[in-house]
Write a protein that holds these residues in place. Sequence first.
Motif, PDB file in Angstrom:
ATOM      1  N   ARG A 295       0.886  -1.115  -0.223  1.00 64.19           N
ATOM      2  CA  ARG A 295       0.177  -0.128  -0.038  1.00 64.19           C
ATOM      3  C   ARG A 295       0.867   1.305   0.046  1.00 64.19           C
ATOM      4  O   ARG A 295       0.682   2.359  -0.748  1.00 64.19           O
ATOM      5  CB  ARG A 295      -0.970  -0.007   1.343  1.00 64.19           C
ATOM      6  CG  ARG A 295      -1.920  -1.136   1.096  1.00 64.19           C
ATOM      7  CD  ARG A 295      -2.925  -0.920   2.408  1.00 64.19           C
ATOM      8  NE  ARG A 295      -3.881   0.277   2.371  1.00 64.19           N
ATOM      9  CZ  ARG A 295      -5.003   0.009   1.670  1.00 64.19           C
ATOM     10  NH1 ARG A 295      -5.394  -1.102   1.237  1.00 64.19           N
ATOM     11  NH2 ARG A 295      -5.711   1.176   1.716  1.00 64.19           N
ATOM     12  N   GLU A 296       1.882   1.215   0.702  1.00 62.62           N
ATOM     13  CA  GLU A 296       2.768   2.343   0.921  1.00 62.62           C
ATOM     14  C   GLU A 296       3.351   2.707  -0.329  1.00 62.62           C
ATOM     15  O   GLU A 296       3.332   4.011  -0.927  1.00 62.62           O
ATOM     16  CB  GLU A 296       3.819   2.332   1.913  1.00 62.62           C
ATOM     17  CG  GLU A 296       4.577   3.330   2.209  1.00 62.62           C
ATOM     18  CD  GLU A 296       5.839   3.255   3.180  1.00 62.62           C
ATOM     19  OE1 GLU A 296       6.723   4.006   3.545  1.00 62.62           O
ATOM     20  OE2 GLU A 296       5.801   2.161   3.788  1.00 62.62           O
TER      21      GLU A 296
ATOM     22  N   GLN B  27       2.304   1.819  -3.450  1.00 65.60           N
ATOM     23  CA  GLN B  27       1.195   2.133  -4.337  1.00 65.60           C
ATOM     24  C   GLN B  27       0.859   3.468  -3.966  1.00 65.60           C
ATOM     25  O   GLN B  27       0.637   4.601  -5.225  1.00 65.60           O
ATOM     26  CB  GLN B  27      -0.079   1.453  -3.946  1.00 65.60           C
ATOM     27  CG  GLN B  27      -0.148  -0.069  -4.520  1.00 65.60           C
ATOM     28  CD  GLN B  27      -1.065  -0.823  -4.129  1.00 65.60           C
ATOM     29  OE1 GLN B  27      -2.310  -0.415  -4.447  1.00 65.60           O
ATOM     30  NE2 GLN B  27      -1.010  -2.000  -3.527  1.00 65.60           N
ATOM     31  N   GLU B  28       0.871   4.028  -2.932  1.00 67.04           N
ATOM     32  CA  GLU B  28       0.607   5.495  -2.523  1.00 67.04           C
ATOM     33  C   GLU B  28       1.637   6.608  -3.106  1.00 67.04           C
ATOM     34  O   GLU B  28       1.439   7.523  -3.690  1.00 67.04           O
ATOM     35  CB  GLU B  28       0.402   5.821  -1.098  1.00 67.04           C
ATOM     36  CG  GLU B  28      -0.146   7.245  -0.932  1.00 67.04           C
ATOM     37  CD  GLU B  28      -0.512   7.435   0.478  1.00 67.04           C
ATOM     38  OE1 GLU B  28      -1.291   6.710   1.102  1.00 67.04           O
ATOM     39  OE2 GLU B  28      -0.321   8.615   0.954  1.00 67.04           O
TER      40      GLU B  28
ATOM     41  N   TRP C  39      -5.300   3.996  -8.120  1.00 67.88           N
ATOM     42  CA  TRP C  39      -5.791   4.876  -7.025  1.00 67.88           C
ATOM     43  C   TRP C  39      -7.238   5.195  -7.376  1.00 67.88           C
ATOM     44  O   TRP C  39      -7.372   5.340  -8.436  1.00 67.88           O
ATOM     45  CB  TRP C  39      -4.772   6.134  -6.879  1.00 67.88           C
ATOM     46  CG  TRP C  39      -5.431   7.038  -5.944  1.00 67.88           C
ATOM     47  CD1 TRP C  39      -6.217   8.376  -5.909  1.00 67.88           C
ATOM     48  CD2 TRP C  39      -4.817   7.144  -4.642  1.00 67.88           C
ATOM     49  NE1 TRP C  39      -6.500   8.739  -4.772  1.00 67.88           N
ATOM     50  CE2 TRP C  39      -5.432   8.313  -3.915  1.00 67.88           C
ATOM     51  CE3 TRP C  39      -3.873   6.444  -3.727  1.00 67.88           C
ATOM     52  CZ2 TRP C  39      -5.306   8.313  -2.530  1.00 67.88           C
ATOM     53  CZ3 TRP C  39      -3.665   6.554  -2.452  1.00 67.88           C
ATOM     54  CH2 TRP C  39      -4.392   7.855  -1.714  1.00 67.88           C
TER      55      TRP C  39
ATOM     56  N   ILE D 228      -6.853   3.341  -3.961  1.00 69.25           N
ATOM     57  CA  ILE D 228      -6.131   1.799  -3.587  1.00 69.25           C
ATOM     58  C   ILE D 228      -7.063   0.908  -3.211  1.00 69.25           C
ATOM     59  O   ILE D 228      -8.072   1.120  -2.462  1.00 69.25           O
ATOM     60  CB  ILE D 228      -5.153   1.775  -2.378  1.00 69.25           C
ATOM     61  CG1 ILE D 228      -3.730   2.935  -2.835  1.00 69.25           C
ATOM     62  CG2 ILE D 228      -4.699   0.329  -1.950  1.00 69.25           C
ATOM     63  CD1 ILE D 228      -2.830   2.760  -1.647  1.00 69.25           C
TER      64      ILE D 228
ATOM     65  N   GLN E 162      -4.469  -4.668  -1.474  1.00 73.21           N
ATOM     66  CA  GLN E 162      -3.186  -4.770  -0.476  1.00 73.21           C
ATOM     67  C   GLN E 162      -1.793  -4.684  -1.075  1.00 73.21           C
ATOM     68  O   GLN E 162      -0.741  -4.003  -0.998  1.00 73.21           O
ATOM     69  CB  GLN E 162      -3.208  -5.866   0.454  1.00 73.21           C
ATOM     70  CG  GLN E 162      -4.446  -5.841   1.411  1.00 73.21           C
ATOM     71  CD  GLN E 162      -4.429  -4.609   2.191  1.00 73.21           C
ATOM     72  OE1 GLN E 162      -3.244  -4.187   2.731  1.00 73.21           O
ATOM     73  NE2 GLN E 162      -5.374  -3.912   2.704  1.00 73.21           N
TER      74      GLN E 162
END
Length: 277
Positions: free
Chosen positions: A106-107, A109-110, A238, A240, A243
């Motif tokens: 997730r991190e 992806q962000e 986005w 998201i 996982q």
Amino acid sequence: MSNAPPSQSCVFCGSTEKKTHEHIWGDWLKDYVPGRLSKHGYSFQEIDRPGQTIPPSHRIRAGDPLNSQVKIVCAKCNNGWLSRIQQETKPILGPLTQGQPAVLGREAQEKLATWITMATITAEYLNYNPRLVTTTQDQRQQFMETGKPLIGSRIWLGYWEPNRLAQQWLHTSIAVYDEAELPNVTHYDGAPQTNTQVTTVRLGKLLFHVMSSTDPRNISQWDWRDDPRARRLLFPLWPIRHQLIAWPINGMLDWDVSRISQAYIRRLDAIATALGD
Ligand SMILES: [Zn+2]
């Protein structure tokens, strides 16, 4: 009404300090995507109302796309938070452009979504036309303060095995308003200020597709329902949804890229035709 800042101020913080050239993609990307192209395809399209499609303006720009620079950001922003975004995204984005196996939590992806937002916002200024800048100063400031993609924006990733097409940036600025709002949004040249944008970029083996609008209702329902193949090939980044993203995902072909980049516009046209507009 114009979404462009007063010409002398930074598009993010509004400061009138001296501005610097910003590499849209980040100078470091040249380590991953070799600057072997002496010219590259570049096109943008603007549509004032559904049903009134202006043919895309196809341009070939001299030089490598990675060298594209815009002078719209103050030195403090460029060397501060924008530089941090570049540094933090480098280890994530670089390998993706090579098609190397990767797992994005997730991190990651962000961070990637944030970098794509930065590139999309700044690249709009390559048009040299304030009416085609779809983001407002409020949206850009919100981006600066939160470090997160624009509210309501949507981003997808695709995996593309470079075939015959050169690296490309396709951008469309559109004015999408209710009839009642239209009289209030006329730009000084007589046409409505654009407020919605769709961008498709191929960078090495990575494709990203971005939609944003000052009115998120314009894009919130978009679900590729007319294109089952796009649904299979595009991975939502986005907001998201997953996982983990295991890279590479299913590969797309050249014709997928052009179809995907035009899908939203074609849909607007179909609606306009059905309404007899
Ligand atoms: Zn600034």
